[in-house]
Design a protein around this motif. Structure first.
Motif, PDB file in Angstrom:
ATOM      1  N   VAL A   1      19.178 -15.236  19.274  1.00 13.37           N
ATOM      2  CA  VAL A   1      18.739 -16.638  19.341  1.00 13.37           C
ATOM      3  C   VAL A   1      17.481 -16.836  18.503  1.00 13.37           C
ATOM      4  O   VAL A   1      17.396 -17.773  17.695  1.00 13.37           O
ATOM      5  CB  VAL A   1      18.495 -17.068  20.813  1.00 13.37           C
ATOM      6  CG1 VAL A   1      17.720 -18.371  20.889  1.00 13.37           C
ATOM      7  CG2 VAL A   1      19.815 -17.180  21.571  1.00 13.37           C
ATOM      8  N   VAL A   2      16.499 -15.955  18.674  1.00 14.24           N
ATOM      9  CA  VAL A   2      15.266 -16.032  17.885  1.00 14.24           C
ATOM     10  C   VAL A   2      15.591 -15.906  16.400  1.00 14.24           C
ATOM     11  O   VAL A   2      15.041 -16.640  15.565  1.00 14.24           O
ATOM     12  CB  VAL A   2      14.256 -14.946  18.327  1.00 14.24           C
ATOM     13  CG1 VAL A   2      13.091 -14.837  17.348  1.00 14.24           C
ATOM     14  CG2 VAL A   2      13.757 -15.221  19.732  1.00 14.24           C
ATOM     15  N   HIS A   3      16.501 -15.006  16.072  1.00 16.04           N
ATOM     16  CA  HIS A   3      16.876 -14.795  14.671  1.00 16.04           C
ATOM     17  C   HIS A   3      17.501 -16.059  14.064  1.00 16.04           C
ATOM     18  O   HIS A   3      17.101 -16.491  12.978  1.00 16.04           O
ATOM     19  CB  HIS A   3      17.843 -13.613  14.567  1.00 16.04           C
ATOM     20  CG  HIS A   3      18.180 -13.240  13.161  1.00 16.04           C
ATOM     21  ND1 HIS A   3      17.255 -12.724  12.285  1.00 16.04           N
ATOM     22  CD2 HIS A   3      19.349 -13.314  12.470  1.00 16.04           C
ATOM     23  CE1 HIS A   3      17.834 -12.495  11.119  1.00 16.04           C
ATOM     24  NE2 HIS A   3      19.106 -12.842  11.204  1.00 16.04           N
ATOM     25  N   ILE A   4      18.429 -16.656  14.755  1.00 16.63           N
ATOM     26  CA  ILE A   4      19.102 -17.852  14.239  1.00 16.63           C
ATOM     27  C   ILE A   4      18.103 -18.995  14.063  1.00 16.63           C
ATOM     28  O   ILE A   4      18.089 -19.668  13.018  1.00 16.63           O
ATOM     29  CB  ILE A   4      20.286 -18.256  15.143  1.00 16.63           C
ATOM     30  CG1 ILE A   4      21.395 -17.213  15.037  1.00 16.63           C
ATOM     31  CG2 ILE A   4      20.810 -19.647  14.778  1.00 16.63           C
ATOM     32  CD1 ILE A   4      22.491 -17.342  16.087  1.00 16.63           C
TER      33      ILE A   4
ATOM     34  N   LEU B   1      19.211  -2.340  17.435  1.00  8.41           N
ATOM     35  CA  LEU B   1      19.941  -2.346  18.704  1.00  8.41           C
ATOM     36  C   LEU B   1      21.438  -2.113  18.526  1.00  8.41           C
ATOM     37  O   LEU B   1      22.113  -1.646  19.438  1.00  8.41           O
ATOM     38  CB  LEU B   1      19.716  -3.674  19.441  1.00  8.41           C
ATOM     39  CG  LEU B   1      18.319  -3.869  20.028  1.00  8.41           C
ATOM     40  CD1 LEU B   1      18.153  -5.296  20.535  1.00  8.41           C
ATOM     41  CD2 LEU B   1      18.061  -2.863  21.142  1.00  8.41           C
ATOM     42  N   TYR B   2      21.948  -2.466  17.356  1.00  8.40           N
ATOM     43  CA  TYR B   2      23.394  -2.344  17.122  1.00  8.40           C
ATOM     44  C   TYR B   2      23.619  -1.687  15.761  1.00  8.40           C
ATOM     45  O   TYR B   2      24.191  -2.273  14.843  1.00  8.40           O
ATOM     46  CB  TYR B   2      24.042  -3.729  17.207  1.00  8.40           C
ATOM     47  CG  TYR B   2      25.549  -3.721  17.104  1.00  8.40           C
ATOM     48  CD1 TYR B   2      26.332  -2.822  17.827  1.00  8.40           C
ATOM     49  CD2 TYR B   2      26.195  -4.632  16.278  1.00  8.40           C
ATOM     50  CE1 TYR B   2      27.705  -2.824  17.721  1.00  8.40           C
ATOM     51  CE2 TYR B   2      27.582  -4.644  16.172  1.00  8.40           C
ATOM     52  CZ  TYR B   2      28.330  -3.745  16.885  1.00  8.40           C
ATOM     53  OH  TYR B   2      29.693  -3.735  16.785  1.00  8.40           O
ATOM     54  N   ALA B   3      23.159  -0.462  15.629  1.00  8.49           N
ATOM     55  CA  ALA B   3      23.224   0.261  14.352  1.00  8.49           C
ATOM     56  C   ALA B   3      24.657   0.507  13.893  1.00  8.49           C
ATOM     57  O   ALA B   3      24.905   0.681  12.695  1.00  8.49           O
ATOM     58  CB  ALA B   3      22.462   1.577  14.445  1.00  8.49           C
ATOM     59  N   ASP B   4      25.609   0.501  14.822  1.00  9.75           N
ATOM     60  CA  ASP B   4      27.009   0.707  14.445  1.00  9.75           C
ATOM     61  C   ASP B   4      27.558  -0.433  13.574  1.00  9.75           C
ATOM     62  O   ASP B   4      28.644  -0.297  13.010  1.00  9.75           O
ATOM     63  CB  ASP B   4      27.886   0.842  15.697  1.00  9.75           C
ATOM     64  CG  ASP B   4      27.724   2.200  16.365  1.00  9.75           C
ATOM     65  OD1 ASP B   4      27.109   3.092  15.744  1.00  9.75           O
ATOM     66  OD2 ASP B   4      28.208   2.355  17.507  1.00  9.75           O
ATOM     67  N   ILE B   5      26.824  -1.500  13.465  1.00 11.57           N
ATOM     68  CA  ILE B   5      27.283  -2.635  12.665  1.00 11.57           C
ATOM     69  C   ILE B   5      27.508  -2.230  11.202  1.00 11.57           C
ATOM     70  O   ILE B   5      28.321  -2.824  10.503  1.00 11.57           O
ATOM     71  CB  ILE B   5      26.318  -3.833  12.776  1.00 11.57           C
ATOM     72  CG1 ILE B   5      27.022  -5.118  12.344  1.00 11.57           C
ATOM     73  CG2 ILE B   5      25.051  -3.596  11.977  1.00 11.57           C
ATOM     74  CD1 ILE B   5      26.321  -6.386  12.741  1.00 11.57           C
ATOM     75  N   PHE B   6      26.799  -1.189  10.757  1.00 10.47           N
ATOM     76  CA  PHE B   6      26.967  -0.732   9.379  1.00 10.47           C
ATOM     77  C   PHE B   6      28.361  -0.160   9.118  1.00 10.47           C
ATOM     78  O   PHE B   6      28.770  -0.031   7.980  1.00 10.47           O
ATOM     79  CB  PHE B   6      25.890   0.291   9.009  1.00 10.47           C
ATOM     80  CG  PHE B   6      24.525  -0.312   8.882  1.00 10.47           C
ATOM     81  CD1 PHE B   6      24.194  -1.078   7.774  1.00 10.47           C
ATOM     82  CD2 PHE B   6      23.578  -0.134   9.874  1.00 10.47           C
ATOM     83  CE1 PHE B   6      22.948  -1.655   7.648  1.00 10.47           C
ATOM     84  CE2 PHE B   6      22.320  -0.700   9.759  1.00 10.47           C
ATOM     85  CZ  PHE B   6      22.002  -1.466   8.651  1.00 10.47           C
TER      86      PHE B   6
ATOM     87  N   MET C   1      22.368  -5.649  26.014  1.00 17.23           N
ATOM     88  CA  MET C   1      23.018  -6.894  25.608  1.00 17.23           C
ATOM     89  C   MET C   1      22.228  -8.162  25.938  1.00 17.23           C
ATOM     90  O   MET C   1      22.164  -9.054  25.097  1.00 17.23           O
ATOM     91  CB  MET C   1      24.444  -6.968  26.166  1.00 17.23           C
ATOM     92  CG  MET C   1      25.373  -5.956  25.499  1.00 17.23           C
ATOM     93  SD  MET C   1      25.071  -5.704  23.733  1.00 17.23           S
ATOM     94  CE  MET C   1      26.032  -7.018  23.042  1.00 17.23           C
ATOM     95  N   PRO C   2      21.591  -8.307  27.110  1.00 15.07           N
ATOM     96  CA  PRO C   2      20.795  -9.528  27.320  1.00 15.07           C
ATOM     97  C   PRO C   2      19.662  -9.665  26.300  1.00 15.07           C
ATOM     98  O   PRO C   2      19.382 -10.761  25.816  1.00 15.07           O
ATOM     99  CB  PRO C   2      20.246  -9.364  28.736  1.00 15.07           C
ATOM    100  CG  PRO C   2      21.164  -8.401  29.402  1.00 15.07           C
ATOM    101  CD  PRO C   2      21.662  -7.486  28.312  1.00 15.07           C
ATOM    102  N   TYR C   3      19.026  -8.556  25.956  1.00 19.15           N
ATOM    103  CA  TYR C   3      17.966  -8.592  24.945  1.00 19.15           C
ATOM    104  C   TYR C   3      18.550  -8.914  23.572  1.00 19.15           C
ATOM    105  O   TYR C   3      17.977  -9.677  22.803  1.00 19.15           O
ATOM    106  CB  TYR C   3      17.218  -7.255  24.893  1.00 19.15           C
ATOM    107  CG  TYR C   3      16.515  -6.917  26.177  1.00 19.15           C
ATOM    108  CD1 TYR C   3      15.362  -7.590  26.555  1.00 19.15           C
ATOM    109  CD2 TYR C   3      17.014  -5.930  27.016  1.00 19.15           C
ATOM    110  CE1 TYR C   3      14.720  -7.297  27.736  1.00 19.15           C
ATOM    111  CE2 TYR C   3      16.375  -5.618  28.198  1.00 19.15           C
ATOM    112  CZ  TYR C   3      15.233  -6.305  28.561  1.00 19.15           C
ATOM    113  OH  TYR C   3      14.593  -6.006  29.721  1.00 19.15           O
ATOM    114  N   TYR C   4      19.673  -8.311  23.291  1.00 16.46           N
ATOM    115  CA  TYR C   4      20.345  -8.540  22.010  1.00 16.46           C
ATOM    116  C   TYR C   4      20.631 -10.021  21.815  1.00 16.46           C
ATOM    117  O   TYR C   4      20.357 -10.576  20.747  1.00 16.46           O
ATOM    118  CB  TYR C   4      21.645  -7.717  21.955  1.00 16.46           C
ATOM    119  CG  TYR C   4      22.362  -7.802  20.632  1.00 16.46           C
ATOM    120  CD1 TYR C   4      22.006  -6.960  19.582  1.00 16.46           C
ATOM    121  CD2 TYR C   4      23.387  -8.728  20.423  1.00 16.46           C
ATOM    122  CE1 TYR C   4      22.651  -7.028  18.362  1.00 16.46           C
ATOM    123  CE2 TYR C   4      24.034  -8.803  19.205  1.00 16.46           C
ATOM    124  CZ  TYR C   4      23.662  -7.952  18.177  1.00 16.46           C
ATOM    125  OH  TYR C   4      24.301  -8.036  16.965  1.00 16.46           O
TER     126      TYR C   4
END
Length: 147
Positions: A13-16, A78-83, A5-8
Motif C-alpha cells: 500500500v505504501v509502495h503504490i 520479503l518476497y525474494a522468490d519473485i525473481f 503477509m500482513p506486513y507485505y
C-alpha cells in the motif's frame, strides 16, 4: 511465512501510494521545465517557476521517490522468490532504475535552472517530458501481465 503477509500488504500500500506521488512529480516537473525554457526572458515568471520547480522536486518528488525505493526494496526482500516468476520483474526493475536516473537528471535540471545555467530548448524538454510516461507504461504492463 504467513506472519509476513500482513506486513507485505501494508508495505505494498505504501509502495503504490508513494509511486503515484512520485509519478505525479515526474510528470509535472518536466512540464515546468518546458515553461521555464519558453519564458527565460520573463524574469517575474522565472522567479516564480524556480520556486515551483524546487518545491515540487524537494518536497514532493524526492520524498515520494525515497518511499517508493524503500518500500520496493522491502517488498523484494520479503518476497525474494519473485525473481523466479518471469522476465517481467527484471524488466520492471530495469524500468524503475531508469525512472530513478530520470529523477536524478530532473534534480540536476532544477539546479541548473536555479542558477540560470540551463540553455536546453523548450523542444528538448517537450521530448524529455515523455520519458516517465513510457517507463510507467512498461512498468504497469509488467506488473499486471507478468509474462
Amino acid at each position: 511465512m504467513d506472519w509476513i503477509m500482513p506486513y507485505y500488504q501494508w508495505i505494498k500500500v505504501v509502495h503504490i501510494i508513494s509511486v503515484i506521488c512520485w509519478m505525479a512529480g515526474l510528470f509535472y516537473l518536466p512540464r515546468l521545465f518546458v515553461y521555464h525554457a519558453q519564458n527565460r526572458q520573463n524574469l517575474d515568471f522565472v522567479k516564480i517557476i524556480k520556486i515551483q520547480e524546487h518545491k515540487l522536486f524537494a518536497y514532493i518528488a524526492r520524498p515520494a521517490m525515497l518511499f517508493s525505493v524503500a518500500s520496493g526494496l522491502a517488498l523484494l526482500w520479503l518476497y525474494a522468490d519473485i525473481f523466479k516468476s518471469g522476465l517481467w520483474i527484471h524488466i520492471k526493475l530495469l524500468s524503475a532504475i531508469l525512472l530513478l536516473i530520470f529523477h536524478i537528471v530532473c534534480g540536476i535540471f532544477v539546479t541548473r535552472f536555479r542558477h540560470n545555467l540551463c540553455t536546453l530548448s523548450e523542444r528538448f524538454f517537450r521530448v524529455f517530458n515523455e520519458i516517465p510516461t513510457i517507463l510507467m507504461i512498461i512498468i504497469v504492463i509488467c506488473a499486471v501481465i507478468k509474462f
